[in-house]
Scaffold this motif. Structure first.
Motif, short mmCIF file in Angstrom:
data_model
loop_
_atom_site.label_atom_id
_atom_site.label_comp_id
_atom_site.label_asym_id
_atom_site.label_seq_id
_atom_site.Cartn_x
_atom_site.Cartn_y
_atom_site.Cartn_z
N SER A 65 0.83 -1.21 0.00
CA SER A 65 0.00 0.00 0.00
C SER A 65 0.86 1.26 0.00
CB SER A 65 -0.94 0.01 1.21
OG SER A 65 -1.86 -1.04 1.11
N ALA A 66 1.91 1.26 0.81
CA ALA A 66 2.80 2.42 0.87
C ALA A 66 3.49 2.65 -0.48
CB ALA A 66 3.83 2.24 1.97
N ALA A 67 3.92 1.56 -1.12
CA ALA A 67 4.61 1.68 -2.42
C ALA A 67 3.65 2.21 -3.49
CB ALA A 67 5.19 0.33 -2.85
N ILE A 68 2.41 1.72 -3.48
CA ILE A 68 1.42 2.20 -4.46
C ILE A 68 1.14 3.68 -4.25
CG2 ILE A 68 -0.99 2.01 -5.19
CD1 ILE A 68 -0.71 -1.05 -4.68
N ALA A 69 0.95 4.06 -2.98
CA ALA A 69 0.68 5.47 -2.67
C ALA A 69 1.87 6.35 -3.07
CB ALA A 69 0.37 5.62 -1.19
N GLU A 70 3.07 5.90 -2.76
CA GLU A 70 4.28 6.66 -3.08
C GLU A 70 4.48 6.83 -4.58
OE1 GLU A 70 8.94 5.70 -2.70
OE2 GLU A 70 7.87 5.74 -0.78
N SER A 71 4.12 5.79 -5.33
CA SER A 71 4.33 5.83 -6.78
C SER A 71 3.28 6.66 -7.50
CB SER A 71 4.32 4.41 -7.35
OG SER A 71 3.00 3.90 -7.30
N GLY A 72 2.15 6.88 -6.85
CA GLY A 72 1.09 7.63 -7.49
C GLY A 72 0.31 6.82 -8.50
N LEU A 73 0.47 5.48 -8.47
CA LEU A 73 -0.25 4.61 -9.40
C LEU A 73 -1.75 4.69 -9.14
CD1 LEU A 73 1.94 1.39 -9.42
CD2 LEU A 73 1.67 3.04 -11.25
#
Length: 98
Positions: free
Chosen positions: A87-95
């Motif tokens: 979840s953090a990676a998705i949020a950080e990437s802006g996907l």
């Protein structure tokens, strides 16, 4: 993200655990919810709000199912990556999921 099967299993659990929240809403919207709730067969405005939220949530979950982000999430979960990290990676990437 949870799988469709996990979500269905949670919805079928009875009684479902409830939690209290607080939210700000325009007064006229609340008055209208209170007015139409009985006309729609609801015991009050809160069950009507829950129904509206549930309906919108189910529509979004259906729309997002099998999106590229969902497929990647499932693959990462199978690799043992924690949901919080995904979840953090998705949020950080802006996907976006759709």
């Amino acid at each position: 993200m949870k799988t469709t099967t996990e979500r269905i299993q949670q919805r079928l659990q009875r009684p479902r655990k409830m939690t209290t929240i607080s939210m700000r809403m325009p007064e006229n919207v609340l008055e209208e919810l209170k007015e139409i709730a009985p006309m729609l067969g609801f015991s009050g405005y809160q069950p009507l709000i829950r129904a509206y939220i549930g309906q919108g949530l189910r529509q979004d979950l259906t729309r997002l199912e099998n999106s590229p982000v969902q497929i990647l999430t499932e693959s990462l979960r199978k690799q043992g990556i924690a949901d919080e990290v995904i979840s953090a990676a998705i949020a950080e990437s802006g996907l976006k999921s759709a």
